[in-house]
Design an enzyme around this catalytic site. Structure first.
Site, PDB file in Angstrom:
ATOM      1  N   MET A  87       0.720  -1.519   0.054  1.00  0.00           N
ATOM      2  CA  MET A  87      -0.179   0.006   0.019  1.00  0.00           C
ATOM      3  C   MET A  87       1.092   1.363  -0.401  1.00  0.00           C
ATOM      4  O   MET A  87       0.046   2.605   0.159  1.00  0.00           O
ATOM      5  CB  MET A  87      -0.582   0.286   1.480  1.00  0.00           C
ATOM      6  CG  MET A  87      -2.427  -1.254   1.286  1.00  0.00           C
ATOM      7  SD  MET A  87      -3.035  -0.528   0.120  1.00  0.00           S
ATOM      8  CE  MET A  87      -3.708  -2.364  -0.842  1.00  0.00           C
ATOM      9  N   HIS A 114      -4.891  -1.761   7.726  1.00  0.00           N
ATOM     10  CA  HIS A 114      -3.640  -1.880   7.590  1.00  0.00           C
ATOM     11  C   HIS A 114      -2.171  -1.028   8.168  1.00  0.00           C
ATOM     12  O   HIS A 114      -3.128   0.258   8.001  1.00  0.00           O
ATOM     13  CB  HIS A 114      -2.998  -2.642   6.387  1.00  0.00           C
ATOM     14  CG  HIS A 114      -3.154  -1.606   5.473  1.00  0.00           C
ATOM     15  ND1 HIS A 114      -4.160  -1.397   4.775  1.00  0.00           N
ATOM     16  CD2 HIS A 114      -2.557   0.260   4.373  1.00  0.00           C
ATOM     17  CE1 HIS A 114      -4.671  -0.086   4.007  1.00  0.00           C
ATOM     18  NE2 HIS A 114      -3.010   0.398   3.873  1.00  0.00           N
ATOM     19  N   TYR A 177       2.631   7.864  14.053  1.00  0.00           N
ATOM     20  CA  TYR A 177       1.145   7.055  13.080  1.00  0.00           C
ATOM     21  C   TYR A 177      -0.068   7.957  13.751  1.00  0.00           C
ATOM     22  O   TYR A 177      -1.112   7.659  13.220  1.00  0.00           O
ATOM     23  CB  TYR A 177       1.706   6.218  14.676  1.00  0.00           C
ATOM     24  CG  TYR A 177       0.550   5.073  14.919  1.00  0.00           C
ATOM     25  CD1 TYR A 177       0.569   4.096  14.063  1.00  0.00           C
ATOM     26  CD2 TYR A 177       0.118   4.856  16.200  1.00  0.00           C
ATOM     27  CE1 TYR A 177      -0.266   3.374  14.125  1.00  0.00           C
ATOM     28  CE2 TYR A 177      -0.888   3.942  16.665  1.00  0.00           C
ATOM     29  CZ  TYR A 177      -1.518   2.917  15.377  1.00  0.00           C
ATOM     30  OH  TYR A 177      -1.933   1.845  15.529  1.00  0.00           O
ATOM     31  N   LYS A 181      -3.631   8.515  12.059  1.00  0.00           N
ATOM     32  CA  LYS A 181      -4.680   7.498  12.624  1.00  0.00           C
ATOM     33  C   LYS A 181      -6.016   9.483  13.001  1.00  0.00           C
ATOM     34  O   LYS A 181      -7.257   9.203  12.197  1.00  0.00           O
ATOM     35  CB  LYS A 181      -4.523   7.319  13.510  1.00  0.00           C
ATOM     36  CG  LYS A 181      -3.905   5.630  13.864  1.00  0.00           C
ATOM     37  CD  LYS A 181      -4.694   4.676  12.479  1.00  0.00           C
ATOM     38  CE  LYS A 181      -4.217   3.027  12.974  1.00  0.00           C
ATOM     39  NZ  LYS A 181      -4.948   2.889  11.625  1.00  0.00           N
ATOM     40  N   ILE A 212      -3.538  -4.052  22.367  1.00  0.00           N
ATOM     41  CA  ILE A 212      -3.771  -4.776  21.612  1.00  0.00           C
ATOM     42  C   ILE A 212      -2.957  -5.943  21.372  1.00  0.00           C
ATOM     43  O   ILE A 212      -1.498  -5.504  20.884  1.00  0.00           O
ATOM     44  CB  ILE A 212      -4.648  -5.503  20.397  1.00  0.00           C
ATOM     45  CG1 ILE A 212      -5.534  -4.525  19.905  1.00  0.00           C
ATOM     46  CG2 ILE A 212      -5.470  -6.272  19.996  1.00  0.00           C
ATOM     47  CD1 ILE A 212      -6.830  -4.206  21.443  1.00  0.00           C
ATOM     48  N   ASP A 213      -3.351  -7.456  21.683  1.00  0.00           N
ATOM     49  CA  ASP A 213      -1.732  -8.645  21.664  1.00  0.00           C
ATOM     50  C   ASP A 213      -1.171  -9.093  20.594  1.00  0.00           C
ATOM     51  O   ASP A 213      -1.078  -9.995  20.341  1.00  0.00           O
ATOM     52  CB  ASP A 213      -1.851  -9.265  23.461  1.00  0.00           C
ATOM     53  CG  ASP A 213      -3.179 -11.050  22.753  1.00  0.00           C
ATOM     54  OD1 ASP A 213      -3.206 -10.300  21.628  1.00  0.00           O
ATOM     55  OD2 ASP A 213      -3.491 -11.078  23.048  1.00  0.00           O
TER      56      ASP A 213
HETATM   57  P1  NDP Z   1       0.403  -5.384  12.716  1.00  0.00           P
HETATM   58  O1  NDP Z   1       1.841  -5.564  12.536  1.00  0.00           O
HETATM   59  O2  NDP Z   1       0.229  -7.767  12.987  1.00  0.00           O
HETATM   60  O3  NDP Z   1      -0.489  -6.090  11.374  1.00  0.00           O
HETATM   61  C1  NDP Z   1       0.103  -5.613  10.190  1.00  0.00           C
HETATM   62  C2  NDP Z   1      -0.691  -5.460   8.958  1.00  0.00           C
HETATM   63  O4  NDP Z   1      -0.713  -4.488   7.545  1.00  0.00           O
HETATM   64  C3  NDP Z   1      -0.591  -6.999   8.101  1.00  0.00           C
HETATM   65  O5  NDP Z   1      -1.013  -7.659   7.582  1.00  0.00           O
HETATM   66  C4  NDP Z   1       0.895  -7.053   7.630  1.00  0.00           C
HETATM   67  O6  NDP Z   1       1.184  -7.554   6.691  1.00  0.00           O
HETATM   68  C5  NDP Z   1       0.015  -5.442   6.490  1.00  0.00           C
HETATM   69  N1  NDP Z   1       1.178  -4.138   6.293  1.00  0.00           N
HETATM   70  C6  NDP Z   1       1.682  -3.775   6.924  1.00  0.00           C
HETATM   71  N2  NDP Z   1       2.767  -3.031   5.677  1.00  0.00           N
HETATM   72  C7  NDP Z   1       1.683  -2.782   4.270  1.00  0.00           C
HETATM   73  C8  NDP Z   1       2.102  -2.167   3.162  1.00  0.00           C
HETATM   74  N3  NDP Z   1       3.267  -1.378   2.908  1.00  0.00           N
HETATM   75  N4  NDP Z   1       1.775  -2.194   2.186  1.00  0.00           N
HETATM   76  C9  NDP Z   1      -0.061  -4.011   2.924  1.00  0.00           C
HETATM   77  N5  NDP Z   1       0.332  -4.188   3.960  1.00  0.00           N
HETATM   78  C10 NDP Z   1       1.023  -3.399   4.674  1.00  0.00           C
HETATM   79  O7  NDP Z   1      -0.813  -4.789  13.023  1.00  0.00           O
HETATM   80  P2  NDP Z   1      -2.024  -5.183  14.157  1.00  0.00           P
HETATM   81  O8  NDP Z   1      -2.780  -6.468  13.641  1.00  0.00           O
HETATM   82  O9  NDP Z   1      -1.682  -4.957  15.913  1.00  0.00           O
HETATM   83  O10 NDP Z   1      -2.868  -3.659  13.645  1.00  0.00           O
HETATM   84  C11 NDP Z   1      -3.951  -3.511  12.948  1.00  0.00           C
HETATM   85  C12 NDP Z   1      -4.231  -2.658  13.271  1.00  0.00           C
HETATM   86  O11 NDP Z   1      -5.339  -2.270  14.337  1.00  0.00           O
HETATM   87  C13 NDP Z   1      -3.938  -1.185  12.492  1.00  0.00           C
HETATM   88  O12 NDP Z   1      -4.671  -0.210  12.188  1.00  0.00           O
HETATM   89  C14 NDP Z   1      -3.274  -0.858  14.035  1.00  0.00           C
HETATM   90  O13 NDP Z   1      -3.042   0.631  13.755  1.00  0.00           O
HETATM   91  C15 NDP Z   1      -4.582  -1.216  15.078  1.00  0.00           C
HETATM   92  N6  NDP Z   1      -4.254  -0.774  16.125  1.00  0.00           N
HETATM   93  C16 NDP Z   1      -3.619  -2.137  16.660  1.00  0.00           C
HETATM   94  C17 NDP Z   1      -3.155  -1.926  18.056  1.00  0.00           C
HETATM   95  C18 NDP Z   1      -2.862  -2.589  18.634  1.00  0.00           C
HETATM   96  O14 NDP Z   1      -1.960  -2.439  20.383  1.00  0.00           O
HETATM   97  N7  NDP Z   1      -1.895  -4.058  18.439  1.00  0.00           N
HETATM   98  C19 NDP Z   1      -3.285  -0.502  18.857  1.00  0.00           C
HETATM   99  C20 NDP Z   1      -4.964   0.321  17.970  1.00  0.00           C
HETATM  100  C21 NDP Z   1      -4.942   0.311  17.113  1.00  0.00           C
HETATM  101  P3  NDP Z   1       2.541  -7.850   5.132  1.00  0.00           P
HETATM  102  O15 NDP Z   1       3.676  -7.423   6.006  1.00  0.00           O
HETATM  103  O16 NDP Z   1       2.798  -8.967   5.260  1.00  0.00           O
HETATM  104  O17 NDP Z   1       2.109  -6.795   4.414  1.00  0.00           O
END
Ligand code: NDP
Length: 281
Positions: A87, A114, A177, A181, A212-213
């Protein structure tokens, strides 16, 4: 009298926070889910599968997406496809939406989840990184939504945007970040009004998550406070989209925190200062 008042309050709370989610509404729904290879996105893919949805998964890593796809099929997804896309490329959003349209023949839910990698540290003046992160975390969301809106308008669908508490309340070490958001809130909250103005029945659900964990979050923050389970966060997001909620707060008490944010700014900053153990100059 006290018992009666408590009963009324409990009844009102139960009424406002009642679970109106109907799992059947997801059965056969056509879903495009971003950031689906790990973390909360991966967990959402499994929930959608259990509810019998038809799903297109996307992220950059094909090997992970392949594994998620296989598990989704075992869990009961009606159809699953995946497309690798980065992306940070301005061409990716259109390509991904066209792929989903071609495979699913339409779209009921677009779930934007993502995020690009960003360090949890003090601002060091790296404007180039902020520009790149804006592309991945914000501009690609705008482009995906804009490519999918005509299709969602046809199906009276849902657009789900995953955000964070740092998209409502700023904390240290998250400058870029947090900016991406806040930008999501500004853009999609304004778009929600415009869709209503144009009588377009597409709902926009903004999801505000706490810690989130997921591996990414625990590794970055090394936070001593409790992190909530990714599978529960994923379900809360899906329920919010399916019930056409304006905002989802997970855990629920973040909503109270966000209400207090503007009423008591000094106390808010005081809590942040004591959490990060510093005093103002
Ligand atoms: P992860 O890092 O586990 O997942 C991120 C996802 O985005 C992966 O599938 C990754 O896959 C994909 N990604 C990363 N870079 C790119 C790119 N350049 N293009 C396309 N895809 C991409 O994050 P979380 O599951 O923890 O977070 C998910 C959502 O929840 C986010 O929006 C985050 O802001 C939000 N959130 C999470 C919190 C937390 O504590 N975990 C707290 C608050 C909000 P790949 O590397 O294969 O591309």
């Amino acid at each position: 009298k006290t018992l009666c008042a408590a009963g009324i309050i409990a009844g009102l709370l139960a009424f406002f926070w009642r679970d109106t989610f109907n799992p059947d509404s997801i059965s056969g729904a056509r879903v495009l889910l971003t950031g689906a290879s790990t973390g909360i996105g991966e967990q959402m893919a499994y929930h959608y599968s259990r509810f019998g949805a038809e799903i297109v998964l996307t992220a950059r890593r094909g090997t992970l997406l392949q594994k998620v796809m296989e598990k989704c099929l075992q869990l009961g997804a009606k159809k699953v496809f995946y497309i690798q896309a980065d992306m940070s490329s301005p061409q990716a959003p259109e390509k991904v939406v066209q792929f989903a349209l071609q495979k699913l023949g339409g779209l009921d839910h677009l779930v934007l989840n993502h995020i690009g990698g960003t360090p949890f540290r003090m601002w060091d003046g790296d404007v180039e990184h902020t520009r790149w992160l804006m592309q991945v975390n914000f501009l690609s969301y705008v482009a995906l939504a804009s490519a999918a809106l005509p299709i969602l308008a046809e199906s009276k669908g849902s657009l789900v945007v995953v955000s964070s508490l740092t998209g409502k309340i700023s904390t240290p070490f998250t400058t870029s970040y947090s900016a991406t958001k806040f930008a999501l809130d500004g853009f999609f909250s304004s778009l929600r009004h415009e869709l209503a103005m144009q009588k377009q029945d597409v709902c926009i659900t903004l999801c505000i998550l706490g810690l989130i964990d997921t591996e990414m979050a625990l590794e970055k923050t090394r936070c001593v406070c409790a992190a909530y389970p990714a599978a529960e966060a994923a379900l809360a997001i899906i329920k919010g989209g399916a019930t056409r909620a304006r905002e989802v707060f997970y855990p629920w008490w973040l909503e109270l925190l966000c209400c207090l944010r503007d009423w008591f700014p000094d106390q808010r900053d005081g809590v942040i200062q004591s959490f990060y153990n510093y005093t103002s100059a």
